[in-house]
Motif scaffolding. Structure first.
Motif, PDB file in Angstrom:
ATOM      1  N   UNK B 293       0.812  -1.218   0.000  1.00  0.00           N
ATOM      2  CA  UNK B 293       0.000   0.000   0.000  1.00  0.00           C
ATOM      3  C   UNK B 293       0.848   1.272   0.000  1.00  0.00           C
ATOM      4  N   UNK B 294       2.042   1.217   0.588  1.00  0.00           N
ATOM      5  CA  UNK B 294       2.899   2.397   0.560  1.00  0.00           C
ATOM      6  C   UNK B 294       3.320   2.716  -0.869  1.00  0.00           C
ATOM      7  N   UNK B 295       3.663   1.680  -1.618  1.00  0.00           N
ATOM      8  CA  UNK B 295       4.044   1.908  -3.015  1.00  0.00           C
ATOM      9  C   UNK B 295       2.862   2.488  -3.784  1.00  0.00           C
ATOM     10  N   UNK B 296       1.663   1.948  -3.519  1.00  0.00           N
ATOM     11  CA  UNK B 296       0.481   2.489  -4.185  1.00  0.00           C
ATOM     12  C   UNK B 296       0.283   3.955  -3.830  1.00  0.00           C
ATOM     13  N   UNK B 297       0.581   4.290  -2.569  1.00  0.00           N
ATOM     14  CA  UNK B 297       0.442   5.669  -2.145  1.00  0.00           C
ATOM     15  C   UNK B 297       1.409   6.561  -2.906  1.00  0.00           C
ATOM     16  N   UNK B 298       2.608   6.047  -3.146  1.00  0.00           N
ATOM     17  CA  UNK B 298       3.577   6.830  -3.891  1.00  0.00           C
ATOM     18  C   UNK B 298       3.106   7.059  -5.310  1.00  0.00           C
ATOM     19  N   UNK B 299       2.510   6.014  -5.913  1.00  0.00           N
ATOM     20  CA  UNK B 299       1.977   6.160  -7.265  1.00  0.00           C
ATOM     21  C   UNK B 299       0.915   7.248  -7.294  1.00  0.00           C
ATOM     22  N   UNK B 300       0.039   7.233  -6.287  1.00  0.00           N
ATOM     23  CA  UNK B 300      -0.984   8.267  -6.215  1.00  0.00           C
ATOM     24  C   UNK B 300      -0.365   9.641  -6.072  1.00  0.00           C
ATOM     25  N   UNK B 301       0.677   9.735  -5.233  1.00  0.00           N
ATOM     26  CA  UNK B 301       1.347  11.009  -5.067  1.00  0.00           C
ATOM     27  C   UNK B 301       1.974  11.496  -6.362  1.00  0.00           C
ATOM     28  N   UNK B 302       2.526  10.569  -7.110  1.00  0.00           N
ATOM     29  CA  UNK B 302       3.133  10.917  -8.383  1.00  0.00           C
ATOM     30  C   UNK B 302       2.095  11.539  -9.311  1.00  0.00           C
ATOM     31  N   UNK B 303       0.908  10.929  -9.345  1.00  0.00           N
ATOM     32  CA  UNK B 303      -0.137  11.495 -10.189  1.00  0.00           C
ATOM     33  C   UNK B 303      -0.620  12.831  -9.642  1.00  0.00           C
ATOM     34  N   UNK B 304      -0.647  12.953  -8.327  1.00  0.00           N
ATOM     35  CA  UNK B 304      -1.178  14.179  -7.727  1.00  0.00           C
ATOM     36  C   UNK B 304      -0.320  15.400  -7.985  1.00  0.00           C
ATOM     37  N   UNK B 305       0.988  15.182  -8.264  1.00  0.00           N
ATOM     38  CA  UNK B 305       1.836  16.355  -8.481  1.00  0.00           C
ATOM     39  C   UNK B 305       1.324  17.186  -9.645  1.00  0.00           C
ATOM     40  N   UNK B 306       0.555  16.552 -10.534  1.00  0.00           N
ATOM     41  CA  UNK B 306       0.088  17.300 -11.695  1.00  0.00           C
ATOM     42  C   UNK B 306      -0.813  18.461 -11.281  1.00  0.00           C
ATOM     43  N   UNK B 307      -1.322  18.439 -10.038  1.00  0.00           N
ATOM     44  CA  UNK B 307      -2.223  19.511  -9.629  1.00  0.00           C
ATOM     45  C   UNK B 307      -1.521  20.836  -9.380  1.00  0.00           C
ATOM     46  N   UNK B 308      -0.181  20.805  -9.278  1.00  0.00           N
ATOM     47  CA  UNK B 308       0.495  22.058  -8.939  1.00  0.00           C
ATOM     48  C   UNK B 308       0.366  23.085 -10.048  1.00  0.00           C
ATOM     49  N   UNK B 309      -0.116  22.642 -11.207  1.00  0.00           N
ATOM     50  CA  UNK B 309      -0.295  23.599 -12.279  1.00  0.00           C
ATOM     51  C   UNK B 309      -1.321  24.650 -11.853  1.00  0.00           C
ATOM     52  N   UNK B 310      -2.218  24.248 -10.970  1.00  0.00           N
ATOM     53  CA  UNK B 310      -3.289  25.156 -10.579  1.00  0.00           C
ATOM     54  C   UNK B 310      -2.769  26.284  -9.709  1.00  0.00           C
ATOM     55  N   UNK B 311      -1.655  26.058  -9.013  1.00  0.00           N
ATOM     56  CA  UNK B 311      -1.122  27.172  -8.244  1.00  0.00           C
ATOM     57  C   UNK B 311       0.091  27.775  -8.931  1.00  0.00           C
ATOM     58  N   UNK B 312       0.236  27.471 -10.202  1.00  0.00           N
ATOM     59  CA  UNK B 312       1.211  28.211 -10.980  1.00  0.00           C
ATOM     60  C   UNK B 312       2.583  27.606 -11.079  1.00  0.00           C
ATOM     61  N   UNK B 313       2.719  26.338 -10.728  1.00  0.00           N
ATOM     62  CA  UNK B 313       4.005  25.690 -10.925  1.00  0.00           C
ATOM     63  C   UNK B 313       3.950  24.859 -12.197  1.00  0.00           C
ATOM     64  N   UNK B 314       5.075  24.742 -12.884  1.00  0.00           N
ATOM     65  CA  UNK B 314       5.054  24.039 -14.158  1.00  0.00           C
ATOM     66  C   UNK B 314       5.766  22.714 -14.060  1.00  0.00           C
ATOM     67  N   UNK B 315       5.015  21.710 -13.633  1.00  0.00           N
ATOM     68  CA  UNK B 315       5.582  20.368 -13.664  1.00  0.00           C
ATOM     69  C   UNK B 315       5.391  19.819 -15.070  1.00  0.00           C
ATOM     70  N   UNK B 316       5.440  18.515 -15.214  1.00  0.00           N
ATOM     71  CA  UNK B 316       5.350  17.929 -16.550  1.00  0.00           C
ATOM     72  C   UNK B 316       4.068  18.373 -17.265  1.00  0.00           C
ATOM     73  N   UNK B 317       2.940  18.297 -16.567  1.00  0.00           N
ATOM     74  CA  UNK B 317       1.686  18.696 -17.191  1.00  0.00           C
ATOM     75  C   UNK B 317       1.681  20.188 -17.478  1.00  0.00           C
ATOM     76  N   UNK B 318       2.186  20.958 -16.537  1.00  0.00           N
ATOM     77  CA  UNK B 318       2.214  22.400 -16.725  1.00  0.00           C
ATOM     78  C   UNK B 318       3.076  22.800 -17.906  1.00  0.00           C
ATOM     79  N   UNK B 319       4.235  22.143 -18.038  1.00  0.00           N
ATOM     80  CA  UNK B 319       5.113  22.469 -19.156  1.00  0.00           C
ATOM     81  C   UNK B 319       4.439  22.121 -20.468  1.00  0.00           C
ATOM     82  N   UNK B 320       3.714  21.002 -20.486  1.00  0.00           N
ATOM     83  CA  UNK B 320       3.014  20.626 -21.725  1.00  0.00           C
ATOM     84  C   UNK B 320       1.990  21.696 -22.098  1.00  0.00           C
ATOM     85  N   UNK B 321       1.221  22.138 -21.104  1.00  0.00           N
ATOM     86  CA  UNK B 321       0.238  23.185 -21.384  1.00  0.00           C
ATOM     87  C   UNK B 321       0.907  24.461 -21.853  1.00  0.00           C
TER      88      UNK B 321
END
Lengths: 255, 368, 393
Positions: B293-321
């Motif tokens: 379950x810890x590994x699964x949690x990390x996977x979820x966290x990895x996907x969740x980083x994409x939300x930082x685009x909403x506060x103005x950070x450019x992660x992978x998704x943000x850079x694509x946009x």
């Protein structure tokens, strides 16, 4: 072959296996089996693990499918035809190693489920029969408890009563005591002995040789998918013919 | 992390072992056409595939344009992979200085290496902790620069895949100790401690990640004494840590609950105090039990980083946009999203396969 | 035998009595927390004062002065911030409720498909689940939004999915039936049909208890609920006037419409959550041991009876808790609407916070709403769990 059970008289064959073969993938698990069980006969099947004995009795009520040969139960041939399978299952009761009681139903509901839904009995009649059989397996007071509240021996006795409520012609037992703690084996075997004394046709896969000696009319030894030897228990235990039988008996009877 | 992963590769109990027949024709009959409803379903599914797959292949491969000088030249019936060729490095690394791209590339390699190394059971324990510490220091040095002849790059220009990896891994690593404290606190006998821990965990788990990000983005500057500022990356990182800690705490608590009472009693009878018992007996067993379950949690966290685009950070998704806003290359969002979807999917898929493998092994060893 | 309370603690060591020790630890802990909180609050108030930002919820009575794209209740920019929040809340609940229903249907179908004996169906379901679960939901939302906003054609060249159902970059339009007095009678018929179905169910159960005879009460009940309104409809001469969307100028007029933002959010949430629900359903059905099905078969129960009486009741016990977690996740994920422009609660709160600068109050309100939803759903789940728990020793 009809799709309703033919009334069989005591002494006539009620289960026939003719040249039955079965494969699991590439593995030939049943090899050219031929077996005849007469009504009222008690057959005990023994053999090393992997010999196909469980598979064989599970083929009798179609929990497993055989690929070749014929299986005829109470005059009905076992084929892919659903009507035949249902008719056969009404006449054959099965007791499992893992009990398989329905945990979300009370003991009484476990017993009345099939009579109500398969034999379409009114509830009162089903409950009367159920209480009768609970008495016979000596746990009438547990009727309103849930399986999770019972001991292993009690659960297996409920499982036997559950099959009996369908008033089957034949009872199949697939290692009924193998999952029980030692002190509970006797109570289940006692019930099975009583059942045998009342004349039930039984095919039983078990390692309990004492029980076999008491109850069996015929002993059947299976190894690697074949019936190696069969005969009345007295001769079977005293003068086994095949070497494989001798080896198996020496391992089983030494403790 | 917010999505509970219930998948275990349980054996397909519905399908009983079927006889393997030599001819492929028989296989078709048994597996695809074994009854009338199934035949209808198979035909319907085949029709659906025939209608959807050829156009996709045509778009992605046959009609695709692989080289183009500008966006206008690239608009055709097919995909414009020249867009990826042109913008690929921007999507991956963002506004990091072009000449220094080898540094974030190295960082990505280091992360992948550390993740792969963490899968090796022999390293689990102190060595792994040291490895991660060294790895993170190396990442920090590479990204910031300023030493060893590398130019300094402020963290506003950390974009793309390295940012995603940093946010996810640093988030999980720092959330972990906090989660352990929270889980222990939630099981504490002291009502004050228990109350605060329960309150924190239920509060964070009851609200969306985006509110925690907003909270950090907007409220952290207010919490600090006037004059001290905290940059956006740190705010987002703190939010991710706080968020992950609540979910990890519940996972650790599950492990703690699974430890038989006998272990506590044995430790007590040996004279261990609370902290020694926890450190030496309880935690090692609890954590070992909940690794999948810890590994699964990390996977979820990895996907969740994409939300930082909403506060103005450019992660992978943000850079694509951001890449999609270039006036010269307009309208290639399918290509861009397919590109980063492939990257996300690869990471998450292989990590989840690994976690399933772990779970199978744990179950096997527990069955004695 | 020593009275621990009477033993004086040695100087320099913590008190021996564990209870006193606990109290001291708690006091210490609380004082640390309170000090920290006080420090943060003091800083916050100072900073707010320096930036001339007000505190308190008084701003809710002020005029909002921004428009909202779509709303379930009447709203104009002259309304208060409080009303704007209400619009946002309703939008969130609306898209979440729809999403939960659609995702459950989709997820259950896919979950069962993953257990099918048909290899092709099984594989397709598996590919869907593995693809969707490993891609971040925000990326999926962007994809759907771009499909509906960028790729979709102008209304003049709108795609026609079904007669009258059109997709353009202004959203979906579809025909809606115009109101007609017959509809009231049809509604009455539905209510009567439901009552009839319940009555038939009860009567057939009693009959079975008494005589053992079985009756297809489920089919008959469904027939009543669907058939009665249909009869009314036919008897009234089939008045079905649809309001068809018509192309007037650059957009559609008439009919029902759904904005591309709403559609993208709904589709994205449904597809994503559906994959997780599929896995939950699959795990639930598999969790019912194979032996249960075998025992039921051996007793002669037909496959339908097996599923209804034995497998499904046990599977639901395993399915419902994680399923409600997924519903909660869907509701929380709907907050991502702020990224694609659908005016949900978070989106509107964001606009409000930007305008008034009162971020703390705004965030507090959002958190309060989501916490309430979480608590309500958890409460129901706990009640359900307690009601159906398997009784064990």
């Amino acid at each position: 072959m009809t799709d309703t059970a033919v009334a069989t008289r005591v002494g006539e064959p009620i289960i026939e296996l003719r040249h039955v073969d079965k494969w699991f993938g590439d593995f030939h698990v049943l090899r050219d089996l031929n077996l005849e069980v007469k009504k009222g006969e008690r057959v005990v099947v023994c053999g090393p693990s992997g010999s196909g004995k469980s598979t064989m009795i599970r083929c009798i009520n179609r929990l497993e499918e055989h690929q070749r040969g014929q299986i005829i139960v109470a005059g009905i041939e076992l084929t892919a035809d659903v009507k035949n399978i249902e008719a056969i299952r009404r006449e054959v009761g099965m007791v499992f190693q893992q009990f398989n009681l329905f945990p979300h139903l009370t003991v009484l509901q476990n017993l009345t489920l099939a009579p109500i839904w398969v034999r379409k009995l009114p509830r009162k009649e089903a409950e009367e029969t159920a209480r009768l059989y609970l008495e016979r397996v000596r746990i009438p007071e547990q009727a309103d408890k849930y399986p999770g509240q019972l001991s292993g021996g009690q659960q297996q006795r409920v499982a036997i009563a559950r099959s009996l409520c369908m008033k089957p012609e034949i009872m199949l037992f697939d290692e009924p005591t193998s999952a029980l703690d030692p002190e509970m084996i006797k109570e289940v075997l006692d019930v099975m002995i009583e059942l045998a004394r009342d004349g039930m046709t039984m095919v039983c896969v078990t390692h309990e040789m004492g029980f076999a000696r008491t109850v069996a009319d015929t002993m059947v030894f299976m190894d690697r998918g074949e019936i190696v030897e069969r005969g009345p228990p007295a001769e079977f235990f005293a003068h086994p013919e095949s070497d494989r039988t001798k080896l198996f008996l020496s391992q089983i009877l030494s403790h | 992390m917010a999505d509970i992963d219930v998948t275990q590769e349980l054996p397909l109990l519905v399908e009983r072992p079927r006889p393997v027949t030599a001819s492929p024709l028989a296989w078709l009959r048994v597996n695809l056409f074994n009854s009338i409803p199934n035949t209808i379903l198979t035909l319907a599914a085949l029709y659906l595939l025939a209608v959807t797959i050829p156009p996709v292949i045509r778009w992605a491969l046959v009609d695709a344009i692989w080289h183009a000088d500008s966006g206008r030249a690239c608009h055709g019936a097919g995909a414009c992979w020249a867009f990826i060729a042109e913008k690929g490095r921007f999507i991956l690394f963002g506004r990091y200085p072009y000449q220094e791209h080898w540094r974030p590339l190295f960082v990505v390699v280091i992360f992948i290496a550390m993740i792969l190394a963490s899968c090796d059971r022999r390293l689990w324990g102190r060595r792994l902790a040291l490895l991660w510490f060294a790895g993170l220091v190396a990442v920090g040095v590479l990204m910031w620069g300023g030493v060893l002849g590398m130019t300094y790059v402020e963290n506003e220009r950390w974009n793309g895949l390295p940012l995603t990896l940093i946010l996810a891994t640093v988030g999980t690593l720092f959330a972990f100790p906090l989660a352990i404290l929270l889980a222990l606190g939630r099981r504490s006998r002291l009502p004050a401690v228990r109350g605060i821990c329960v309150g924190y965990i239920e509060l964070i788990r009851g609200v969306p990640l985006i509110t925690v990000l907003f909270m950090a983005s907007v409220m952290l500057p207010l919490f600090l004494p006037t004059g001290i500022t905290i940059d956006k990356l740190l705010r987002a990182q703190v939010a991710i840590i706080l968020f992950a800690a609540a979910y990890l705490a519940e996972i650790v608590r599950g492990g703690l609950q699974a430890i038989p009472r006998g272990q506590y009693e044995a430790a007590d009878s040996l004279g261990f105090g609370y902290w020694r018992r926890t450190r030496l007996i309880v935690l090692p067993q609890a954590l070992a039990m909940v690794i999948p379950p810890l590994v699964n949690s990390f996977i979820g966290g990895f996907k969740n980083t994409s939300l930082v685009i909403i506060i103005g950070l450019f992660d992978l998704l943000g850079a694509a946009n951001a890449a999609l806003t270039d006036a010269n290359w307009q309208g290639f969002y399918l290509e861009a999203y397919a590109f980063i979807a492939a990257i996300y999917w690869t990471f998450c898929f292989f990590m989840s396969r690994y976690s399933q493998m772990l779970e199978r092994e744990f179950n096997k060893s527990r069955q004695r | 035998m020593t009275d621990t309370a009477a033993v004086a603690p040695r100087p320099g060591r913590p008190p021996r009595n564990p209870r006193i020790r606990e109290v001291i630890y708690q006091i210490l802990f609380i004082s640390i927390v309170v000090t920290l909180a006080g420090f943060l609050i003091h800083n916050t108030l100072t900073n707010l004062r320096r930036q001339n930002i007000a505190s308190g919820f008084g701003f809710l009575d002020r005029e909002a002065a921004f428009g909202i794209g779509e709303s379930l209740v009447a709203y104009s920019p002259a309304d208060t911030y409080a009303r704007a929040f209400l619009v946002g809340l309703l939008n969130t609940l609306y898209v979440s409720a729809l999403g939960v229903v659609l995702a459950t249907i989709l997820g259950t179908v896919i979950g069962i498909a993953r257990l099918s004996s048909n290899w092709l169906i099984r594989k397709l379901a598996q590919i869907y689940v593995e693809a969707v679960r490993n891609i971040p939901i925000l990326l999926q939302l962007f994809f759907w939004w771009a499909m509906l906003r960028v790729s979709a054609p102008a209304p003049r060249q709108a795609w026609e999915l079904l007669p009258g159902v059109l997709v353009s970059n202004r959203g979906f339009v579809f025909p809606v039936p115009t109101a007609d007095p017959v509809h009231h009678w049809m509604l009455l018929a539905v209510v009567l049909g439901i009552a009839g179905a319940v009555g038939v169910g009860r009567w057939s159960r009693r009959r079975q208890t008494r005589t053992g005879a079985q009756f297809p009460s489920a089919w008959v009940g469904a027939g009543l609920v669907i058939g009665l309104p249909l009869l009314v409809f036919l008897a009234a001469g089939m008045p079905l006037k649809l309001d068809w969307p018509e192309l007037k100028g650059f957009n559609f007029v008439g009919g029902g419409a759904v904005s591309p933002e709403f559609a993208a959010l709904l589709i994205g949430l449904t597809v994503y959550t559906g994959a997780f629900i599929a896995e939950i359903v699959r795990a639930g059905i598999l969790a019912v041991g194979w032996g249960q099905s075998e025992a039921a078969s051996a007793l002669g129960l037909k496959p339908g009876q097996r599923m209804r009486l034995i497998v499904l009741p046990q599977a639901l016990r395993v399915i419902v808790p994680p399923m409600t977690s997924e519903y909660l996740n869907l509701t929380k994920n709907s907050s991502l609407a702020v990224a694609i422009g659908y005016p949900d609660l978070v989106s509107i709160a964001n606009t409000t916070m930007n305008q008034t600068g009162q971020a703390i109050e705004g965030i507090a309100m959002i958190m309060a709403v989501y916490l309430t939803i979480s608590l309500i759903i958890s409460l129901f789940m706990n009640l359900y769990n307690r009601a159906i728990a398997l009784v064990e020793r």
